[in-house]
Design a protein around this motif. Structure first.
Motif, PDB file in Angstrom:
ATOM      1  N   PHE A   1       0.871  -1.175   0.000  1.00  0.00           N
ATOM      2  CA  PHE A   1       0.000   0.000   0.000  1.00  0.00           C
ATOM      3  C   PHE A   1       0.902   1.216   0.000  1.00  0.00           C
ATOM      4  O   PHE A   1       1.684   1.425   0.923  1.00  0.00           O
ATOM      5  CB  PHE A   1      -0.909  -0.013   1.234  1.00  0.00           C
ATOM      6  CG  PHE A   1      -1.928   1.089   1.222  1.00  0.00           C
ATOM      7  CD1 PHE A   1      -2.974   1.071   0.312  1.00  0.00           C
ATOM      8  CD2 PHE A   1      -1.833   2.152   2.097  1.00  0.00           C
ATOM      9  CE1 PHE A   1      -3.912   2.092   0.281  1.00  0.00           C
ATOM     10  CE2 PHE A   1      -2.767   3.184   2.072  1.00  0.00           C
ATOM     11  CZ  PHE A   1      -3.803   3.145   1.166  1.00  0.00           C
TER      12      PHE A   1
ATOM     13  N   THR B   1       2.479   6.952   1.713  1.00  0.00           N
ATOM     14  CA  THR B   1       3.376   7.928   2.342  1.00  0.00           C
ATOM     15  C   THR B   1       4.504   8.344   1.399  1.00  0.00           C
ATOM     16  O   THR B   1       5.074   7.526   0.694  1.00  0.00           O
ATOM     17  CB  THR B   1       3.960   7.323   3.639  1.00  0.00           C
ATOM     18  OG1 THR B   1       2.872   6.881   4.446  1.00  0.00           O
ATOM     19  CG2 THR B   1       4.786   8.330   4.402  1.00  0.00           C
TER      20      THR B   1
ATOM     21  N   GLY C   1       3.182  12.536   6.108  1.00  0.00           N
ATOM     22  CA  GLY C   1       2.212  11.442   6.013  1.00  0.00           C
ATOM     23  C   GLY C   1       1.034  11.663   6.947  1.00  0.00           C
ATOM     24  O   GLY C   1      -0.066  11.152   6.713  1.00  0.00           O
ATOM     25  N   SER C   2       1.247  12.428   8.024  1.00  0.00           N
ATOM     26  CA  SER C   2       0.153  12.713   8.960  1.00  0.00           C
ATOM     27  C   SER C   2      -0.959  13.506   8.301  1.00  0.00           C
ATOM     28  O   SER C   2      -2.092  13.478   8.757  1.00  0.00           O
ATOM     29  CB  SER C   2       0.651  13.572  10.122  1.00  0.00           C
ATOM     30  OG  SER C   2       1.807  13.074  10.648  1.00  0.00           O
TER      31      SER C   2
ATOM     32  N   PHE D   1       8.245   3.912   2.611  1.00  0.00           N
ATOM     33  CA  PHE D   1       7.504   3.117   3.593  1.00  0.00           C
ATOM     34  C   PHE D   1       6.355   2.343   2.952  1.00  0.00           C
ATOM     35  O   PHE D   1       5.300   2.171   3.544  1.00  0.00           O
ATOM     36  CB  PHE D   1       7.041   3.967   4.783  1.00  0.00           C
ATOM     37  CG  PHE D   1       8.149   4.153   5.778  1.00  0.00           C
ATOM     38  CD1 PHE D   1       8.366   3.220   6.770  1.00  0.00           C
ATOM     39  CD2 PHE D   1       9.023   5.224   5.669  1.00  0.00           C
ATOM     40  CE1 PHE D   1       9.426   3.354   7.644  1.00  0.00           C
ATOM     41  CE2 PHE D   1      10.086   5.365   6.548  1.00  0.00           C
ATOM     42  CZ  PHE D   1      10.291   4.427   7.542  1.00  0.00           C
TER      43      PHE D   1
ATOM     44  N   SER E   1       5.343  -0.795   2.684  1.00  0.00           N
ATOM     45  CA  SER E   1       5.747  -2.035   3.363  1.00  0.00           C
ATOM     46  C   SER E   1       5.492  -3.243   2.477  1.00  0.00           C
ATOM     47  O   SER E   1       4.428  -3.370   1.869  1.00  0.00           O
ATOM     48  CB  SER E   1       4.980  -2.199   4.679  1.00  0.00           C
ATOM     49  OG  SER E   1       5.296  -1.136   5.540  1.00  0.00           O
TER      50      SER E   1
ATOM     51  N   GLU F   1       0.298  11.868  18.160  1.00  0.00           N
ATOM     52  CA  GLU F   1      -0.157  13.262  18.303  1.00  0.00           C
ATOM     53  C   GLU F   1      -1.390  13.528  17.444  1.00  0.00           C
ATOM     54  O   GLU F   1      -2.282  14.294  17.833  1.00  0.00           O
ATOM     55  CB  GLU F   1       0.968  14.232  17.911  1.00  0.00           C
ATOM     56  CG  GLU F   1       2.190  14.183  18.825  1.00  0.00           C
ATOM     57  CD  GLU F   1       3.015  12.903  18.673  1.00  0.00           C
ATOM     58  OE1 GLU F   1       2.967  12.279  17.597  1.00  0.00           O
ATOM     59  OE2 GLU F   1       3.681  12.519  19.648  1.00  0.00           O
TER      60      GLU F   1
HETATM   61  C1  LIG Z   1       7.066   0.503  10.177  1.00  0.00           C
HETATM   62  C2  LIG Z   1       6.267   1.424   9.324  1.00  0.00           C
HETATM   63  C3  LIG Z   1       5.480   0.898   8.305  1.00  0.00           C
HETATM   64  C4  LIG Z   1       4.768   1.744   7.464  1.00  0.00           C
HETATM   65  N1  LIG Z   1       4.061   1.212   6.412  1.00  0.00           N
HETATM   66  C5  LIG Z   1       3.457   2.032   5.527  1.00  0.00           C
HETATM   67  C6  LIG Z   1       2.828   1.503   4.359  1.00  0.00           C
HETATM   68  O1  LIG Z   1       2.782   0.283   4.150  1.00  0.00           O
HETATM   69  N2  LIG Z   1       2.308   2.373   3.440  1.00  0.00           N
HETATM   70  C7  LIG Z   1       2.352   3.715   3.636  1.00  0.00           C
HETATM   71  O2  LIG Z   1       1.862   4.442   2.778  1.00  0.00           O
HETATM   72  N3  LIG Z   1       2.930   4.255   4.745  1.00  0.00           N
HETATM   73  C8  LIG Z   1       3.485   3.438   5.686  1.00  0.00           C
HETATM   74  N4  LIG Z   1       4.122   3.969   6.790  1.00  0.00           N
HETATM   75  C9  LIG Z   1       4.224   5.414   6.931  1.00  0.00           C
HETATM   76  C10 LIG Z   1       3.356   5.982   8.047  1.00  0.00           C
HETATM   77  O3  LIG Z   1       1.999   5.845   7.762  1.00  0.00           O
HETATM   78  C11 LIG Z   1       3.796   7.452   8.227  1.00  0.00           C
HETATM   79  O4  LIG Z   1       5.109   7.419   8.744  1.00  0.00           O
HETATM   80  C12 LIG Z   1       2.880   8.225   9.164  1.00  0.00           C
HETATM   81  O5  LIG Z   1       1.654   8.505   8.537  1.00  0.00           O
HETATM   82  C13 LIG Z   1       3.523   9.561   9.594  1.00  0.00           C
HETATM   83  O6  LIG Z   1       3.930  10.284   8.487  1.00  0.00           O
HETATM   84  P1  LIG Z   1       5.431  10.893   8.416  1.00  0.00           P
HETATM   85  O7  LIG Z   1       6.377   9.800   8.725  1.00  0.00           O
HETATM   86  O8  LIG Z   1       5.563  11.579   7.107  1.00  0.00           O
HETATM   87  O9  LIG Z   1       5.530  11.905   9.607  1.00  0.00           O
HETATM   88  P2  LIG Z   1       5.061  13.444   9.582  1.00  0.00           P
HETATM   89  O10 LIG Z   1       3.654  13.526   9.084  1.00  0.00           O
HETATM   90  O11 LIG Z   1       6.090  14.261   8.928  1.00  0.00           O
HETATM   91  O12 LIG Z   1       5.029  13.755  11.128  1.00  0.00           O
HETATM   92  C14 LIG Z   1       6.232  13.849  11.903  1.00  0.00           C
HETATM   93  C15 LIG Z   1       5.877  14.019  13.342  1.00  0.00           C
HETATM   94  O13 LIG Z   1       5.204  15.249  13.509  1.00  0.00           O
HETATM   95  C16 LIG Z   1       4.344  15.173  14.594  1.00  0.00           C
HETATM   96  N5  LIG Z   1       3.013  15.659  14.225  1.00  0.00           N
HETATM   97  C17 LIG Z   1       2.363  15.497  13.045  1.00  0.00           C
HETATM   98  N6  LIG Z   1       1.158  16.077  13.084  1.00  0.00           N
HETATM   99  C18 LIG Z   1       1.038  16.628  14.308  1.00  0.00           C
HETATM  100  C19 LIG Z   1       0.029  17.373  14.969  1.00  0.00           C
HETATM  101  N7  LIG Z   1      -1.142  17.669  14.377  1.00  0.00           N
HETATM  102  N8  LIG Z   1       0.245  17.767  16.242  1.00  0.00           N
HETATM  103  C20 LIG Z   1       1.427  17.484  16.869  1.00  0.00           C
HETATM  104  N9  LIG Z   1       2.409  16.784  16.287  1.00  0.00           N
HETATM  105  C21 LIG Z   1       2.221  16.371  15.034  1.00  0.00           C
HETATM  106  C22 LIG Z   1       4.283  13.712  15.058  1.00  0.00           C
HETATM  107  O14 LIG Z   1       5.074  13.544  16.216  1.00  0.00           O
HETATM  108  C23 LIG Z   1       4.909  12.977  13.894  1.00  0.00           C
HETATM  109  O15 LIG Z   1       5.537  11.770  14.298  1.00  0.00           O
HETATM  110  C24 LIG Z   1       4.815   3.134   7.671  1.00  0.00           C
HETATM  111  C25 LIG Z   1       5.581   3.665   8.726  1.00  0.00           C
HETATM  112  C26 LIG Z   1       6.302   2.817   9.543  1.00  0.00           C
HETATM  113  C27 LIG Z   1       7.137   3.415  10.651  1.00  0.00           C
END
Ligand SMILES: Cc1cc2nc3c(=O)[nH]c(=O)nc-3n(C[C@H](O)[C@H](O)[C@H](O)COP(=O)(O)OP(=O)(O)OC[C@H]3O[C@@H](n4cnc5c(N)ncnc54)[C@H](O)[C@@H]3O)c2cc1C
Length: 381
Positions: free
Chosen positions: A109, A112, A118-119, A143, A145, A358
């Protein structure tokens, strides 16, 4: 699980050809037991008997990190199968869902992206542009997976940048061998690059052309389908985490009784007793909250607040309980002599994937505050 999976973990953890052979053999045993693919109903090729039954089953399957693979309900294939079952056309089901559920192929899938948060997936940049009867996809993901060795991915791409934020994206099925799909590398997570199913890959899409018949659901429904996948999926994650927590708890208690220091067993030290009591409270609270959310979903409620609460609460509890179990084991807890080191490494990611803590706290607070702003207040039920 007790007889065949847990004792074989040291072999499975090696992630080599022998481990792959063992997975295949264990899968045959699961099929023979009539427990294969319990996440989907028999008409989709599984043995599922409903959402709640599967939730309970996950508590047992989740005790081993390999359980889901052995039972044919591993993430992200299970979620992909569920959405293909719900939204796929007959042709898509025949070509992708059937072999996926049968365990003949794997999938990924791909949502991200490294360049945007990704949030907040309304910021996604990967584009799919219509050209005659095709989509042409360009973008950069990571990511994804399980992408290494997978047969296809479900790619979230922006199809209408001018639509309202949650109507911009569409999920599109992309065969992995389509020209322009480049699985660049497995991104190492806490030092572990993985192999095949355990990878988290960077994937580039350059001028990737697939027929529009590969659209999953309606154009613009990407977020709606993602929500359909993530809600129940989070319950299943947490039930598996409960399996992990209970296993760590058991190891912690047994070792505390066995290991002696300063004239008596660790179990007699008050700090260790506190860890056991706190872990018990967290596990029990998680279990009851998760089952409450599962019952609400089963009754047709979306249970958005309940699901977000358990997602962040259980992810922290998982980390806390395993970490305490590691601490009680001393240096042994960090080795491969117990499953705890591997469990701890895997648990950390739970506070990030499927929405960081968060964001789930934000969802809970916003929804609760809204009820107060409207004058009703939140009713716990
Ligand atoms: C082991 C693993 C498997 C994964 N598998 C998949 C997959 O199969 N397919 C896929 O598409 N994705 C996958 N992901 C990605 C995952 O869904 C994203 O890492 C996640 O959505 C967060 O996005 P980001 O890493 O871009 O962090 P960002 O969105 O950049 O966020 C960084 C940090 O900012 C902080 N933050 C964000 N928003 C807020 C808020 N509103 N208030 C306060 N703090 C905030 C949080 O602490 C967050 O950790 C996987 C991730 C991991 C670790």
């Amino acid at each position: 699980m007790d007889e065949r999976v847990l004792p074989n973990e040291p072999i499975l953890d090696r992630e080599d050809d022998a481990a792959d052979d063992l997975v295949r053999a264990l899968r045959e045993e699961v099929r023979a037991l009539g427990l294969w693919a319990p996440h989907v109903p028999p008409e989709a090729g599984g043995t599922g008997t409903g959402f709640l039954d599967y939730a309970y089953l996950n508590e047992h399957i989740g005790r081993s990190l390999w359980g889901q693979l052995v039972f044919g309900c591993q993430a992200p294939d299970a979620g992909n199968a569920e959405i293909l079952h719900l939204f796929g056309t007959d042709e898509q089901k025949g070509r992708w869902l059937q072999p996926l559920v049968a365990g003949e192929i794997r999938s990924f899938f791909s949502m991200t992206e490294p360049e945007v948060p990704g949030s907040d997936p309304t910021t996604l940049r990967t584009r799919a542009v219509r050209d005659g009867d095709d989509w042409v996809i360009d973008g950069h993901k990571w990511f994804s997976s399980g992408a290494e060795g997978a047969a296809f991915g479900i790619v979230m791409a922006v199809t209408d940048p001018d639509a309202p934020p949650h109507g911009r994206a569409t999920q599109i099925i992309v065969p992995a061998d389509t020209p322009g799909v480049d699985v660049v590398r497995p991104v190492a997570v806490l030092g572990h690059a993985g192999r095949g199913w355990t990878t988290h890959c960077e994937v580039r899409y350059t001028n990737v052309r697939v027929p529009v018949t590969n659209t999953l659901g309606e154009v613009g429904s990407g977020f709606r389908i993602a929500q359909k996948r993530l809600g129940p999926g989070r319950i299943h994650h947490v039930m598996r985490w409960l399996g992990q927590m209970q296993r760590a708890f058991g190891l912690m208690c047994s070792y505390a009784l066995e290991r002696e220091a300063f004239g008596g067993p660790l179990a007699e030290k008050q700090t260790v007793q506190n860890w056991i009591a706190d872990s018990y409270a967290q596990i029990h609270a998680c279990r009851l909250m998760t089952l409450d959310a599962a019952h609400k979903i089963d009754a047709g409620d979306e249970a958005r607040v309940e699901i977000s609460v358990i997602k962040f609460y259980a992810a922290q509890a998982l980390q806390d309980v395993i970490d305490r179990a590691v601490q009680v084991h001393g240096a042994r807890g960090l080795t491969d002599e117990t499953p705890l080191g591997h469990m701890l490494m895997t648990a950390r990611a739970g506070r990030i994937y499927d929405g960081p803590d968060e964001v789930h706290r934000m969802v809970v607070a916003r929804r609760v505050l809204k009820t107060f702003a409207e004058g009703d207040g939140w009713e716990f039920s």
